[in-house]
Design an enzyme around this catalytic site. Structure first.
Site, PDB file in Angstrom:
ATOM      1  N   SER A 142      13.921  23.107  27.578  1.00  0.00           N
ATOM      2  CA  SER A 142      14.298  22.437  27.859  1.00  0.00           C
ATOM      3  C   SER A 142      15.846  22.680  28.619  1.00  0.00           C
ATOM      4  CB  SER A 142      14.522  21.143  27.272  1.00  0.00           C
ATOM      5  OG  SER A 142      16.033  20.322  27.629  1.00  0.00           O
ATOM      6  N   TYR A 155      18.536  18.204  19.094  1.00  0.00           N
ATOM      7  CA  TYR A 155      17.821  18.345  20.002  1.00  0.00           C
ATOM      8  C   TYR A 155      18.303  19.517  21.193  1.00  0.00           C
ATOM      9  CZ  TYR A 155      14.447  17.714  24.642  1.00  0.00           C
ATOM     10  OH  TYR A 155      13.163  18.391  25.457  1.00  0.00           O
TER      11      TYR A 155
END
Ligand SMILES: NC(=O)c1ccc[n+]([C@@H]2O[C@H](COP(=O)([O-])OP(=O)(O)OC[C@H]3O[C@@H](n4cnc5c(N)ncnc54)[C@H](OP(=O)(O)O)[C@@H]3O)[C@@H](O)[C@H]2O)c1
Length: 252
Positions: A142, A155
């Protein structure tokens, strides 16, 4: 070489979003695909849909963060294919909170699914990737791995660790003919982001930072993953392809 004819591929988290688009892209390019997810009904329905279309696709219910479930995937590969050409570590989740608000359980869950599971599954499938001679691992990371984009710290930490996992395994396994790469999406239209992107203020903020002035489609990530899986990208290893509509190079 612009295809995946006869190749064997495992895609984790293959029933929705980027994983589902990747399963479809791989099948259309001629690969045989084993996909996984936790929800049994989703797995059964998607498998039937694909087999009705004549594709060689099998789904199994397997949670990437559970060791016995990962073993199910490994045994399936061992019993049916022996060699594995492509592994896509796509399954991922997020719990978006301020750092001080995470429970130990929530924090561990985000790390387990996004960081530990790709390492464990890659290691467990290594013997089959090695047998392939053209084995490739593609990790879905990501842009949150590279800068703070408000996703929450666990995350971001997990995806950042996944990028270093990509580089370190790429070096370690290069001699065995296994390439390891990553793709880092920015906001992409999938069930994961659906609720978030429905909030006008959030969407406008994202579009304001994105030179292409739109969010991505899952298929746009799948085509990058497919390229990294092909022999056409045979000199690329240890890299991270950032697919963000220009967000990260936009300083205004
Ligand atoms: N969408 C974005 O904007 C975006 C941006 C950057 C990065 N990413 C990354 O891209 C990847 C895919 O995201 P997505 O947006 O396509 O997500 P999604 O729409 O929520 O789909 C996730 C898929 O993974 C499965 N899954 C979730 N946890 C799992 C587990 N523990 N074991 C096995 N399967 C699991 C889900 O099925 P079940 O729930 O049935 O298990 C589903 O098939 C993730 O790694 C995510 O972090 C997405």
């Amino acid at each position: 070489m612009w295809d995946l004819k006869g190749q064997t591929a495992v895609v984790t988290g293959g029933t929705k979003g980027i994983g589902k688009a990747t399963v479809l892209e791989f099948l259309e390019l001629g690969a045989r695909v084993l996909f996984t997810a936790r929800n049994k009904q989703d797995v059964v329905n998607f498998e039937k849909e694909l087999q009705d279309k004549g594709f060689e696709a099998i789904g199994i219910v397997s949670d990437v963060s559970v060791q016995e479930d990962r073993e199910k995937t490994v045994h399936w590969v061992q019993n049916n294919w022996q060699a594995l050409d492509i592994l896509v570590n796509n399954a991922g989740v997020n719990i978006r909170k301020k750092a001080l608000d995470y429970s130990e359980e929530e924090f561990q869950k985000v790390l387990n699914i996004n960081l530990i599971a790709p390492f464990e599954l890659s290691r467990a499938l290594h013997p089959f990737l090695k047998k392939s001679k053209v084995g490739t691992v593609i990790n879905v990371a990501s842009v949150a791995a590279l800068q703070d984009v408000g996703t929450g710290t666990p995350y971001a930490m997990a995806k950042s660790g996944l990028l270093q996992q990509t580089r370190s395994l790429a070096v370690e396994w290069a001699q065995e003919g296994i390439r390891v790469n990553a793709v880092s999406p920015w906001f992409t239209e999938t069930p994961l982001t659906e609720g978030f992107l429905k909030q006008d203020e959030r969407m406008n903020g994202i579009l304001g930072r994105t030179p292409l002035k739109r969010i991505a489609k899952a298929e746009e990530m799948a085509s990058i993953i497919a390229f990294l899986a092909m022999e056409k990208s045979s000199y690329i290893t240890g890299q991270n392809i950032i697919a963000d509509g220009g967000m990260s190079i936009n300083a205004i």
